[in-house]
Design a protein around this motif. Structure first.
Motif, short mmCIF file in Angstrom:
data_model
loop_
_atom_site.label_atom_id
_atom_site.label_comp_id
_atom_site.label_asym_id
_atom_site.label_seq_id
_atom_site.Cartn_x
_atom_site.Cartn_y
_atom_site.Cartn_z
N GLU A 31 38.47 47.82 31.66
CA GLU A 31 39.14 46.37 31.26
C GLU A 31 39.15 45.62 32.21
O GLU A 31 39.76 45.77 32.96
N GLN A 32 38.62 44.02 32.35
CA GLN A 32 39.36 43.84 33.88
C GLN A 32 40.52 42.56 33.26
O GLN A 32 40.92 41.55 33.20
N SER A 33 41.50 44.02 34.10
CA SER A 33 43.12 43.55 33.41
C SER A 33 43.69 42.63 34.87
O SER A 33 42.85 42.54 35.57
N GLU A 34 44.55 41.64 34.66
CA GLU A 34 45.50 41.27 35.62
C GLU A 34 45.56 41.63 36.97
O GLU A 34 45.07 41.65 37.87
N SER A 35 45.88 43.09 36.40
CA SER A 35 46.15 44.15 37.56
C SER A 35 45.28 44.40 38.11
O SER A 35 45.43 44.60 39.88
N LEU A 36 44.45 44.50 37.76
CA LEU A 36 42.46 44.94 38.51
C LEU A 36 42.46 44.01 39.39
O LEU A 36 42.28 44.11 40.75
#
Length: 109
Positions: A31-36
């Protein structure tokens, strides 16, 4: 060992293989997470040279492959190794490590 009562676990990755995924898999990928977005790529990896080909190279290759050509680190700094009187790497598993608490008591920290 092979034989009756033994079976291979189907949910286990090779340690060096799975650890190569660490720089991005711990941040929510695929997923294109905020953390990533915030933490990948990182800036510096500081490590011993003994795992350069086992772990660091895999992190770089998997990062380049899975993250559209973006390496996980901009800089990799390799540090020296503490060795015993015979030049062998000090390790608890080798049985040649010193107890750091003893050394701190004797010489200070």
């Amino acid at each position: 060992p092979a034989g009756e009562g033994w079976h291979q676990d189907t949910d286990v990755l090779d340690t060096w293989f799975s650890s190569g995924l660490w720089p991005f898999s711990t941040l929510g990928w695929p997923e294109q997470s905020e953390s990533l977005a915030k933490f990948y790529p990182n800036s510096v990896l500081v490590t011993g040279y003994d795992i350069l080909f086992f772990w660091v190279a895999r992190m770089m290759m998997f990062g380049l492959y899975a993250m559209d050509g973006t390496p996980p680190f901009h800089t990799i700094a390799l540090h020296g190794m503490v060795r015993d009187q015979f030049g062998k790497k000090m390790s608890k598993s080798f049985g040649n490590a010193v107890n750091p608490l003893d050394w701190m008591d004797k010489y200070g920290s």
